[in-house]
Design a protein around this motif. Sequence first.
Motif, PDB file in Angstrom:
ATOM      1  N   ILE A 194       0.836  -1.195   0.000  1.00  0.00           N
ATOM      2  CA  ILE A 194       0.000   0.000   0.000  1.00  0.00           C
ATOM      3  C   ILE A 194       0.876   1.252   0.000  1.00  0.00           C
ATOM      4  CG2 ILE A 194      -1.675   1.327   1.347  1.00  0.00           C
ATOM      5  CD1 ILE A 194      -2.681  -1.473   2.375  1.00  0.00           C
ATOM      6  N   GLU A 195       1.861   1.283   0.887  1.00  0.00           N
ATOM      7  CA  GLU A 195       2.737   2.449   1.010  1.00  0.00           C
ATOM      8  C   GLU A 195       3.497   2.724  -0.272  1.00  0.00           C
ATOM      9  OE1 GLU A 195       6.626   3.927   3.626  1.00  0.00           O
ATOM     10  OE2 GLU A 195       5.471   2.157   4.262  1.00  0.00           O
ATOM     11  N   ASN A 196       3.901   1.657  -0.981  1.00  0.00           N
ATOM     12  CA  ASN A 196       4.727   1.801  -2.174  1.00  0.00           C
ATOM     13  C   ASN A 196       3.943   1.671  -3.477  1.00  0.00           C
ATOM     14  OD1 ASN A 196       7.589   1.979  -1.051  1.00  0.00           O
ATOM     15  ND2 ASN A 196       6.802   0.168   0.008  1.00  0.00           N
ATOM     16  N   SER A 197       2.613   1.657  -3.381  1.00  0.00           N
ATOM     17  CA  SER A 197       1.719   1.630  -4.553  1.00  0.00           C
ATOM     18  C   SER A 197       2.002   0.445  -5.472  1.00  0.00           C
ATOM     19  CB  SER A 197       1.830   2.948  -5.341  1.00  0.00           C
ATOM     20  OG  SER A 197       1.487   4.047  -4.533  1.00  0.00           O
ATOM     21  N   LYS A 198       2.185  -0.726  -4.878  1.00  0.00           N
ATOM     22  CA  LYS A 198       2.390  -1.942  -5.655  1.00  0.00           C
ATOM     23  C   LYS A 198       1.083  -2.711  -5.798  1.00  0.00           C
ATOM     24  CE  LYS A 198       6.801  -1.091  -5.570  1.00  0.00           C
ATOM     25  NZ  LYS A 198       7.395  -0.317  -6.672  1.00  0.00           N
ATOM     26  N   LEU A 199       0.896  -3.309  -6.961  1.00  0.00           N
ATOM     27  CA  LEU A 199      -0.180  -4.266  -7.137  1.00  0.00           C
ATOM     28  C   LEU A 199       0.313  -5.644  -6.708  1.00  0.00           C
ATOM     29  CD1 LEU A 199      -1.487  -3.257 -10.692  1.00  0.00           C
ATOM     30  CD2 LEU A 199      -2.405  -2.559  -8.470  1.00  0.00           C
ATOM     31  N   VAL A 200      -0.564  -6.422  -6.103  1.00  0.00           N
ATOM     32  CA  VAL A 200      -0.268  -7.812  -5.777  1.00  0.00           C
ATOM     33  C   VAL A 200      -0.995  -8.697  -6.769  1.00  0.00           C
ATOM     34  CG1 VAL A 200      -0.568  -9.651  -4.072  1.00  0.00           C
ATOM     35  CG2 VAL A 200       0.164  -7.382  -3.337  1.00  0.00           C
ATOM     36  N   GLU A 201      -0.285  -9.637  -7.333  1.00  0.00           N
ATOM     37  CA  GLU A 201      -0.866 -10.487  -8.361  1.00  0.00           C
ATOM     38  C   GLU A 201      -1.742 -11.595  -7.775  1.00  0.00           C
ATOM     39  OE1 GLU A 201       1.301 -12.209 -12.015  1.00  0.00           O
ATOM     40  OE2 GLU A 201       1.428 -13.765 -10.457  1.00  0.00           O
ATOM     41  N   ILE A 202      -2.930 -11.733  -8.324  1.00  0.00           N
ATOM     42  CA  ILE A 202      -3.734 -12.941  -8.129  1.00  0.00           C
ATOM     43  C   ILE A 202      -3.337 -13.885  -9.254  1.00  0.00           C
ATOM     44  CG2 ILE A 202      -6.043 -13.930  -8.034  1.00  0.00           C
ATOM     45  CD1 ILE A 202      -7.068 -11.191  -7.112  1.00  0.00           C
ATOM     46  N   ASN A 203      -2.542 -14.869  -8.917  1.00  0.00           N
ATOM     47  CA  ASN A 203      -1.969 -15.758  -9.926  1.00  0.00           C
ATOM     48  C   ASN A 203      -2.871 -16.964 -10.136  1.00  0.00           C
ATOM     49  OD1 ASN A 203      -0.229 -18.158 -10.814  1.00  0.00           O
ATOM     50  ND2 ASN A 203       1.149 -16.426 -11.154  1.00  0.00           N
ATOM     51  N   LEU A 204      -3.231 -17.215 -11.386  1.00  0.00           N
ATOM     52  CA  LEU A 204      -4.151 -18.306 -11.704  1.00  0.00           C
ATOM     53  C   LEU A 204      -3.407 -19.614 -11.957  1.00  0.00           C
ATOM     54  CD1 LEU A 204      -6.650 -16.388 -14.022  1.00  0.00           C
ATOM     55  CD2 LEU A 204      -6.546 -16.505 -11.514  1.00  0.00           C
ATOM     56  N   GLY A 205      -2.494 -19.616 -12.918  1.00  0.00           N
ATOM     57  CA  GLY A 205      -1.881 -20.866 -13.343  1.00  0.00           C
ATOM     58  C   GLY A 205      -1.040 -21.560 -12.299  1.00  0.00           C
ATOM     59  N   ALA A 206      -0.309 -20.792 -11.499  1.00  0.00           N
ATOM     60  CA  ALA A 206       0.599 -21.394 -10.524  1.00  0.00           C
ATOM     61  C   ALA A 206      -0.026 -21.577  -9.157  1.00  0.00           C
ATOM     62  CB  ALA A 206       1.860 -20.541 -10.395  1.00  0.00           C
ATOM     63  N   MET A 207      -1.166 -20.928  -8.914  1.00  0.00           N
ATOM     64  CA  MET A 207      -1.743 -20.949  -7.570  1.00  0.00           C
ATOM     65  C   MET A 207      -3.191 -21.453  -7.584  1.00  0.00           C
ATOM     66  SD  MET A 207       0.909 -19.923  -5.906  1.00  0.00           S
ATOM     67  CE  MET A 207       0.621 -19.282  -4.272  1.00  0.00           C
ATOM     68  N   LEU A 208      -4.132 -20.621  -8.016  1.00  0.00           N
ATOM     69  CA  LEU A 208      -5.552 -20.950  -7.853  1.00  0.00           C
ATOM     70  C   LEU A 208      -6.031 -22.075  -8.762  1.00  0.00           C
ATOM     71  CD1 LEU A 208      -7.229 -17.452  -7.379  1.00  0.00           C
ATOM     72  CD2 LEU A 208      -6.391 -19.055  -5.650  1.00  0.00           C
ATOM     73  N   LEU A 209      -5.432 -22.217  -9.944  1.00  0.00           N
ATOM     74  CA  LEU A 209      -5.879 -23.255 -10.875  1.00  0.00           C
ATOM     75  C   LEU A 209      -4.866 -24.392 -11.012  1.00  0.00           C
ATOM     76  CD1 LEU A 209      -7.350 -21.057 -13.771  1.00  0.00           C
ATOM     77  CD2 LEU A 209      -8.562 -22.083 -11.825  1.00  0.00           C
ATOM     78  N   SER A 210      -3.816 -24.346 -10.245  1.00  0.00           N
ATOM     79  CA  SER A 210      -2.755 -25.340 -10.397  1.00  0.00           C
ATOM     80  C   SER A 210      -3.211 -26.724  -9.942  1.00  0.00           C
ATOM     81  CB  SER A 210      -1.530 -24.923  -9.584  1.00  0.00           C
ATOM     82  OG  SER A 210      -0.550 -25.937  -9.614  1.00  0.00           O
TER      83      SER A 210
END
Length: 271
Positions: A194-210
């Motif tokens: 939040i402080e550094n204005s970074k987006l966090v990735e919601i990763n599909l192939g390696a995480m949620l759909l792996s």
Amino acid sequence: MIINDDWHIHSIHSCDGACMKMESLVTGAIEKGIMRYGVTDHIHTPFNYPDITNSKRAYDKNQKAEFYFGVEVSCVSQWELNMIASGAKGNLTYGIREGGPVGCDLAIAIDEEYIAMHEIEYVVGGTHWAMYTENKAQDIINDYHRQNMFLSEHKLVDIVAHPWWYLGPCEDGWYSDFSIIPKSMHEEFASSCIENSKLVEINLGAMLLSSKTSKKFKKEYLEYLIMLKEAGVRFSIGSDCHNEFYITNFQKASDMLETAGFTSHDLNSPI
């Protein structure tokens, strides 16, 4: 919810076995209804620079509106980059993965000059391996958190990729029990993003759909993402596609995210 973006895709020019031609990426995105997307081939170390040159050349030949050129950089050690600069040999894909000092200074293998020279429009930064630690869960957790924090603070990184994805064996690791990672680490990471204005990735192939992750892990990981969301973190979507064709089950991912409490408004662009 509808997924219209994809900010983490690999082409045949990625060093790690991805095999999709750039023209197939563009055609596949159109067929899937993906409206804004980017190619992000890997840079682990300077050994991978020729891959990015080839990736940019192929991108330029296939450039379309709302198709962007990015890279995925790995968190590596300054020791490793110094060794390579001095002429040390290593694995041309993964660099020098052994022999470095525990607690080494962290780095990425690109700078502002490299980004400008290759007309890179955004940078995805990922933790891919523990840095010279023993194969013990707590040592790896501590080092992974250190790397995730480094990426969240780095001025050149726009998206922190797949937090807590792990390459390699780990005794009693978080894939079997995600709760072994202290909540304080999640809170510190969220605050930094939040402080550094970074987006966090919601990763599909390696995480949620792996196929390599269990239903239990997927549930726990979605709860983790919701924790970040409630803290105020902003997200992007990445299929992390390494396939020959642009094959990602966006509908299944959408259903999972919607059930967990996400909406399309929670997904953001680095551009």
